[in-house]
Write a protein that holds these residues in place. Structure first.
Motif, PDB file in Angstrom:
ATOM      1  N   THR A 130       0.849  -1.178   0.000  1.00 23.12           N
ATOM      2  CA  THR A 130       0.000   0.000   0.000  1.00 23.12           C
ATOM      3  C   THR A 130       0.890   1.234   0.000  1.00 23.12           C
ATOM      4  OG1 THR A 130      -0.077   0.175   2.407  1.00 23.12           O
ATOM      5  CG2 THR A 130      -1.750  -1.229   1.353  1.00 23.12           C
ATOM      6  N   CYS A 131       0.307   2.379  -0.289  1.00 18.43           N
ATOM      7  CA  CYS A 131       1.080   3.628  -0.246  1.00 18.43           C
ATOM      8  C   CYS A 131       1.585   3.897   1.170  1.00 18.43           C
ATOM      9  CB  CYS A 131       0.218   4.795  -0.737  1.00 18.43           C
ATOM     10  SG  CYS A 131      -0.031   4.805  -2.533  1.00 18.43           S
ATOM     11  N   GLN A 132       0.806   3.505   2.158  1.00 16.36           N
ATOM     12  CA  GLN A 132       1.235   3.703   3.549  1.00 16.36           C
ATOM     13  C   GLN A 132       2.501   2.915   3.841  1.00 16.36           C
ATOM     14  OE1 GLN A 132      -1.758   2.784   6.471  1.00 16.36           O
ATOM     15  NE2 GLN A 132      -0.558   3.598   8.173  1.00 16.36           N
ATOM     16  N   GLN A 133       2.562   1.671   3.392  1.00 19.07           N
ATOM     17  CA  GLN A 133       3.765   0.865   3.603  1.00 19.07           C
ATOM     18  C   GLN A 133       4.939   1.449   2.818  1.00 19.07           C
ATOM     19  OE1 GLN A 133       1.741  -2.753   2.341  1.00 19.07           O
ATOM     20  NE2 GLN A 133       2.252  -3.727   4.312  1.00 19.07           N
ATOM     21  N   MET A 191       5.592   4.461   2.218  1.00 16.24           N
ATOM     22  CA  MET A 191       6.110   5.670   2.855  1.00 16.24           C
ATOM     23  C   MET A 191       7.263   5.363   3.815  1.00 16.24           C
ATOM     24  SD  MET A 191       4.683   8.431   1.709  1.00 16.24           S
ATOM     25  CE  MET A 191       5.104   9.621   3.004  1.00 16.24           C
ATOM     26  N   GLN A 192       7.399   4.099   4.197  1.00 15.30           N
ATOM     27  CA  GLN A 192       8.470   3.708   5.124  1.00 15.30           C
ATOM     28  C   GLN A 192       9.763   3.362   4.383  1.00 15.30           C
ATOM     29  OE1 GLN A 192       7.446   4.186   8.259  1.00 15.30           O
ATOM     30  NE2 GLN A 192       5.472   4.658   7.267  1.00 15.30           N
ATOM     31  N   PHE A 246      -0.588   8.352  -4.375  1.00 11.52           N
ATOM     32  CA  PHE A 246      -0.151   8.858  -3.065  1.00 11.52           C
ATOM     33  C   PHE A 246      -1.053   9.998  -2.590  1.00 11.52           C
ATOM     34  CE2 PHE A 246       3.939   6.648  -3.782  1.00 11.52           C
ATOM     35  CZ  PHE A 246       4.136   6.120  -2.509  1.00 11.52           C
ATOM     36  N   ALA A 283      -4.270   8.663  -1.290  1.00  9.30           N
ATOM     37  CA  ALA A 283      -4.095   7.999   0.008  1.00  9.30           C
ATOM     38  C   ALA A 283      -3.744   8.999   1.114  1.00  9.30           C
ATOM     39  CB  ALA A 283      -3.016   6.930  -0.101  1.00  9.30           C
ATOM     40  N   PHE A 307      -0.953  11.118   1.197  1.00  6.44           N
ATOM     41  CA  PHE A 307       0.491  11.228   1.476  1.00  6.44           C
ATOM     42  C   PHE A 307       1.169  12.136   0.456  1.00  6.44           C
ATOM     43  CE2 PHE A 307      -0.700   6.911   2.979  1.00  6.44           C
ATOM     44  CZ  PHE A 307      -0.428   7.084   4.332  1.00  6.44           C
ATOM     45  N   ASP A 309      -3.121   0.451  -4.065  1.00  5.21           N
ATOM     46  CA  ASP A 309      -3.627   1.773  -4.420  1.00  5.21           C
ATOM     47  C   ASP A 309      -3.405   2.100  -5.902  1.00  5.21           C
ATOM     48  OD1 ASP A 309      -4.193   2.864  -1.556  1.00  5.21           O
ATOM     49  OD2 ASP A 309      -2.138   2.085  -1.457  1.00  5.21           O
TER      50      ASP A 309
END
Length: 294
Positions: free
Chosen positions: A181-184, A186-187, A207, A210, A212, A257
């Motif tokens: 995912t875009c959240q993952q 971002m790390q 992004f 989502a 970000f 996403d």
């Protein structure tokens, strides 16, 4: 004073045939038309082109010099005709292709080459914007790009449907995941394309949707640069799933996403047509049909 190629041809034909009648037969026009061309030049330029002896026309020295120039003009015209006809022969013609991605466009070109081995093919690569401009400006005959708008400017043929995926080195912390995912993402250190890339537009959109605003570690102007940065373990990049034929252990991981499928199409200006472009479009249809059987 107009000196057209038609009038020059008439002079050359009379010099070769020795008569208006013979020149008319040679050029497939009427004898009065030949006479009009010759007399028109003589009157407008105040010159004498032929002397008549024993019922035949003999060129003057000036006319001989003019005929030499006429032959060069005819050779140039024939060369121009050959250049234009190369677009309409399947034996030894030429076609230029603009690719946004190495694949599947290169696989399509390979199939076209197999079908028509006598055709000379030149390939230009670049971003979405660069290839679109090249097609519009007629710098290339045909473009191959994903996500081309169906806005009436282009004739289009579907080549493949594909999505944007993340690419990661096998040693990446994300390599064990089957999807992302875009959240993952971002790390992870991210590697982006510069503006003008169809891939980057989709990545940016995903992004933003989502919530970000990532700051990439690198922004590179070519897909090969992104691939090489990933291969050297610098971070996670993005590409079209079928965008390269390379293997080398680089992982392609779906991003939830970015799961929408986009059409990659072969396209050219709507007002263009020709034997070679029709053959290339037919090859595209065959490529798509074969892919549906796999």
């Amino acid at each position: 004073m107009a000196l057209s190629l038609t009038r020059i041809r008439a002079v050359n034909a009379v010099a070769t045939a020795g008569s208006y009648a013979g020149a008319a037969r040679q050029l497939g026009i009427s004898q009065p038309a030949i006479s009009q061309h010759i007399k028109g030049i003589e009157e407008e330029f105040g010159v004498r082109l032929f002397q008549r002896r024993n019922g035949h026309f003999h060129p003057t020295p000036l006319c001989t010099e003019l005929c030499d120039a006429a032959e060069r003009m005819v050779e140039a015209e024939n060369a121009a005709t050959r250049i234009l006809n190369r677009q309409n022969t399947l034996l030894d013609g030429r076609i230029s292709i603009g690719l946004g991605n190495s694949m599947p466009g290169m696989a399509l070109i390979a199939l076209f080459n197999k079908r028509y081995p006598g055709i000379s093919i030149s390939v230009e690569t670049g971003s979405f914007e660069e290839i679109t401009r090249a097609v519009i400006a007629r710098r290339v005959d045909i473009g191959v790009l994903p996500n081309v708008l169906d806005d009436g400017r282009f004739r289009r043929e579907l080549l493949v449907r594909q999505q944007v995926v993340a690419i990661a080195h096998p040693d990446s912390e994300l390599a064990h995941l089957r999807s992302l995912t875009c959240q993952q993402l971002m790390q992870a250190p991210l590697i982006f394309r510069t503006k003008g890339s169809s891939t980057q537009r989709i990545v940016d959109r995903a992004f933003r949707a989502a919530g970000f605003e990532p700051a990439p570690l690198l922004s590179l102007d070519t897909r090969d640069g992104v691939y090489e940065a990933v291969a050297n373990g610098m971070g996670v990049g993005f590409m079209w799933r079928e965008g390269t034929g390379r293997t080398g252990g680089i992982l392609r991981i779906p991003v939830r996403d970015m799961d929408r499928l986009y059409d990659e199409v072969v396209f050219m200006p709507q007002d263009e047509d020709g034997l070679l472009s029709r053959a290339f479009f037919a090859t595209t249809r065959a490529f798509w049909a074969a892919s549906q059987l796999e």
